[in-house]
Design a protein around this motif. Structure first.
Motif, PDB file in Angstrom:
ATOM      1  N   SER A   1      -7.750   5.005   2.771  1.00 48.01           N
ATOM      2  CA  SER A   1      -7.018   6.103   3.376  1.00 48.01           C
ATOM      3  C   SER A   1      -6.573   5.682   4.768  1.00 48.01           C
ATOM      4  CB  SER A   1      -7.909   7.329   3.500  1.00 48.01           C
ATOM      5  OG  SER A   1      -8.297   7.784   2.238  1.00 48.01           O
ATOM      6  N   ARG A   2      -5.486   6.259   5.207  1.00 48.34           N
ATOM      7  CA  ARG A   2      -5.003   5.954   6.540  1.00 48.34           C
ATOM      8  C   ARG A   2      -4.247   7.134   7.121  1.00 48.34           C
ATOM      9  NH1 ARG A   2      -0.384   1.405   6.064  1.00 48.34           N
ATOM     10  NH2 ARG A   2      -0.648   1.225   3.853  1.00 48.34           N
ATOM     11  N   VAL A   3      -4.190   7.158   8.441  1.00 51.52           N
ATOM     12  CA  VAL A   3      -3.392   8.139   9.168  1.00 51.52           C
ATOM     13  C   VAL A   3      -2.169   7.399   9.667  1.00 51.52           C
ATOM     14  CG1 VAL A   3      -3.291   9.631  11.197  1.00 51.52           C
ATOM     15  CG2 VAL A   3      -5.402   9.500   9.861  1.00 51.52           C
ATOM     16  N   GLN A   4      -0.980   7.951   9.386  1.00 56.51           N
ATOM     17  CA  GLN A   4       0.259   7.315   9.803  1.00 56.51           C
ATOM     18  C   GLN A   4       0.847   8.064  10.996  1.00 56.51           C
ATOM     19  OE1 GLN A   4       2.628   7.314   6.229  1.00 56.51           O
ATOM     20  NE2 GLN A   4       1.870   5.290   5.676  1.00 56.51           N
ATOM     21  N   PHE A   5       1.472   7.318  11.898  1.00 59.43           N
ATOM     22  CA  PHE A   5       2.139   7.896  13.053  1.00 59.43           C
ATOM     23  C   PHE A   5       3.643   7.732  12.853  1.00 59.43           C
ATOM     24  CE2 PHE A   5      -2.028   6.588  14.457  1.00 59.43           C
ATOM     25  CZ  PHE A   5      -2.477   7.726  15.101  1.00 59.43           C
ATOM     26  N   TYR A   6       4.355   8.864  12.883  1.00 57.44           N
ATOM     27  CA  TYR A   6       5.790   8.871  12.640  1.00 57.44           C
ATOM     28  C   TYR A   6       6.479   9.573  13.797  1.00 57.44           C
ATOM     29  CZ  TYR A   6      10.185   9.235  10.118  1.00 57.44           C
ATOM     30  OH  TYR A   6      11.497   9.105   9.728  1.00 57.44           O
ATOM     31  N   SER A   7       7.533   8.987  14.327  1.00 58.29           N
ATOM     32  CA  SER A   7       8.296   9.582  15.409  1.00 58.29           C
ATOM     33  C   SER A   7       9.466  10.375  14.828  1.00 58.29           C
ATOM     34  CB  SER A   7       8.826   8.494  16.344  1.00 58.29           C
ATOM     35  OG  SER A   7       9.747   9.060  17.257  1.00 58.29           O
ATOM     36  N   LEU A   8       9.453  11.679  15.036  1.00 56.69           N
ATOM     37  CA  LEU A   8      10.558  12.509  14.548  1.00 56.69           C
ATOM     38  C   LEU A   8      11.832  12.251  15.343  1.00 56.69           C
ATOM     39  CD1 LEU A   8       8.707  15.895  13.970  1.00 56.69           C
ATOM     40  CD2 LEU A   8       9.494  14.272  12.245  1.00 56.69           C
ATOM     41  N   THR A   9      11.704  12.005  16.637  1.00 58.00           N
ATOM     42  CA  THR A   9      12.896  11.778  17.458  1.00 58.00           C
ATOM     43  C   THR A   9      13.558  10.447  17.128  1.00 58.00           C
ATOM     44  OG1 THR A   9      11.494  10.929  19.228  1.00 58.00           O
ATOM     45  CG2 THR A   9      12.138  13.240  19.365  1.00 58.00           C
ATOM     46  N   ALA A  10      12.767   9.394  16.892  1.00 55.76           N
ATOM     47  CA  ALA A  10      13.329   8.085  16.549  1.00 55.76           C
ATOM     48  C   ALA A  10      13.527   7.932  15.045  1.00 55.76           C
ATOM     49  CB  ALA A  10      12.420   6.969  17.059  1.00 55.76           C
ATOM     50  N   ASP A  11      12.962   8.866  14.262  1.00 57.59           N
ATOM     51  CA  ASP A  11      13.043   8.832  12.805  1.00 57.59           C
ATOM     52  C   ASP A  11      12.546   7.499  12.259  1.00 57.59           C
ATOM     53  OD1 ASP A  11      13.493   9.801  10.271  1.00 57.59           O
ATOM     54  OD2 ASP A  11      15.587   9.164  10.224  1.00 57.59           O
ATOM     55  N   GLU A  12      11.341   7.120  12.685  1.00 58.96           N
ATOM     56  CA  GLU A  12      10.773   5.861  12.209  1.00 58.96           C
ATOM     57  C   GLU A  12       9.248   5.906  12.215  1.00 58.96           C
ATOM     58  OE1 GLU A  12      12.242   2.890  14.903  1.00 58.96           O
ATOM     59  OE2 GLU A  12      10.760   3.362  16.418  1.00 58.96           O
ATOM     60  N   HIS A  13       8.681   5.049  11.377  1.00 61.11           N
ATOM     61  CA  HIS A  13       7.234   4.873  11.303  1.00 61.11           C
ATOM     62  C   HIS A  13       6.798   4.044  12.496  1.00 61.11           C
ATOM     63  CE1 HIS A  13       3.645   2.610   9.786  1.00 61.11           C
ATOM     64  NE2 HIS A  13       3.280   3.839   9.526  1.00 61.11           N
ATOM     65  N   ARG A  14       5.811   4.538  13.274  1.00 56.78           N
ATOM     66  CA  ARG A  14       5.385   3.847  14.479  1.00 56.78           C
ATOM     67  C   ARG A  14       4.084   3.071  14.317  1.00 56.78           C
ATOM     68  NH1 ARG A  14       8.010   5.273  19.399  1.00 56.78           N
ATOM     69  NH2 ARG A  14      10.136   5.673  18.738  1.00 56.78           N
ATOM     70  N   GLY A  15       3.310   3.410  13.302  1.00 55.29           N
ATOM     71  CA  GLY A  15       2.050   2.705  13.103  1.00 55.29           C
ATOM     72  C   GLY A  15       1.111   3.506  12.228  1.00 55.29           C
ATOM     73  N   HIS A  16      -0.055   2.946  11.971  1.00 56.91           N
ATOM     74  CA  HIS A  16      -1.056   3.637  11.172  1.00 56.91           C
ATOM     75  C   HIS A  16      -2.454   3.135  11.538  1.00 56.91           C
ATOM     76  CE1 HIS A  16      -0.351  -0.015   8.776  1.00 56.91           C
ATOM     77  NE2 HIS A  16      -1.631   0.092   8.473  1.00 56.91           N
ATOM     78  N   VAL A  17      -3.452   3.922  11.165  1.00 58.82           N
ATOM     79  CA  VAL A  17      -4.854   3.577  11.388  1.00 58.82           C
ATOM     80  C   VAL A  17      -5.563   3.644  10.048  1.00 58.82           C
ATOM     81  CG1 VAL A  17      -7.003   4.246  12.519  1.00 58.82           C
ATOM     82  CG2 VAL A  17      -4.842   4.531  13.712  1.00 58.82           C
ATOM     83  N   GLU A  18      -6.199   2.545   9.667  1.00 65.97           N
ATOM     84  CA  GLU A  18      -6.995   2.536   8.445  1.00 65.97           C
ATOM     85  C   GLU A  18      -8.282   3.299   8.729  1.00 65.97           C
ATOM     86  OE1 GLU A  18      -6.132   1.403   5.514  1.00 65.97           O
ATOM     87  OE2 GLU A  18      -4.254   0.517   6.196  1.00 65.97           O
ATOM     88  N   MET A  19      -8.620   4.255   7.883  1.00 62.66           N
ATOM     89  CA  MET A  19      -9.814   5.061   8.087  1.00 62.66           C
ATOM     90  C   MET A  19     -11.073   4.349   7.619  1.00 62.66           C
ATOM     91  SD  MET A  19      -9.011   7.878   9.543  1.00 62.66           S
ATOM     92  CE  MET A  19      -7.989   6.871  10.556  1.00 62.66           C
ATOM     93  N   ALA A  20     -10.949   3.483   6.640  1.00 64.04           N
ATOM     94  CA  ALA A  20     -12.118   2.748   6.138  1.00 64.04           C
ATOM     95  C   ALA A  20     -11.713   1.300   5.957  1.00 64.04           C
ATOM     96  CB  ALA A  20     -12.588   3.332   4.817  1.00 64.04           C
ATOM     97  N   ARG A  21     -12.253   0.441   6.792  1.00 67.80           N
ATOM     98  CA  ARG A  21     -11.938  -0.978   6.679  1.00 67.80           C
ATOM     99  C   ARG A  21     -12.795  -1.594   5.581  1.00 67.80           C
ATOM    100  NH1 ARG A  21      -8.779  -2.850  10.764  1.00 67.80           N
ATOM    101  NH2 ARG A  21      -8.679  -1.500  12.573  1.00 67.80           N
ATOM    102  N   GLY A  22     -12.219  -2.509   4.868  1.00 72.79           N
ATOM    103  CA  GLY A  22     -12.979  -3.165   3.802  1.00 72.79           C
ATOM    104  C   GLY A  22     -13.110  -2.255   2.602  1.00 72.79           C
TER     105      GLY A  22
END
Length: 133
Positions: A1-22
């Motif tokens: 699972s991951r949380v994604q960061f999306y910029s509405l103003t730039a209309d693009e994916h900015r990054g994500h964080v993996e919630m469980a590594r491995g």
């Protein structure tokens, strides 16, 4: 699972964080398949320095129930976070809501179907004597 960061103003994916590594699953010796954790809630502090996530899984033994874990994260880079703390038994029942407190960037609130709420201070300052919750 991951949380994604999306910029509405730039209309693009900015990054994500993996919630469980491995491993994404928790397995017991007597189980055929692992139990998947699901990120149900995530909230960022107003300054984006801290994040709280609520992850759940379904257990069937010894009796059917939903297990929740609260995790606290600190920002490492613009869209990178590291796990700081994990609370396995944050509430007795399902966590119904998680919020960041706008006026206090290191304070979070969770509520539960067990009728309780908890205020969390997982990132106290060096001079603070504030308890964890």
């Amino acid at each position: 699972s991951r949380v994604q960061f999306y910029s509405l103003t730039a209309d693009e994916h900015r990054g994500h964080v993996e919630m469980a590594r491995g491993r994404m699953y928790v397995s017991r010796v007597d189980e055929q398949e692992g139990i998947k954790w699901t990120v149900e809630q995530a909230c960022l502090s107003p300054d984006r320095q801290h994040m709280l996530t609520v992850e759940t899984r379904r257990e069937e033994r010894p009796h059917p129930r939903c297990v929740s874990v609260v995790k606290f994260w600190s920002q490492q880079s613009d869209y990178g976070y590291r796990l700081v703390n994990r609370v396995d038994l944050a509430h007795q029942e399902h966590i119904t809501m998680a919020l960041a407190r706008p006026m206090s960037p290191d304070c979070f609130l969770t509520t539960s179907a067990d009728g309780t709420f908890k205020v969390w201070h997982p990132f106290p300052s060096a001079n603070s004597s504030t308890p964890f919750f």
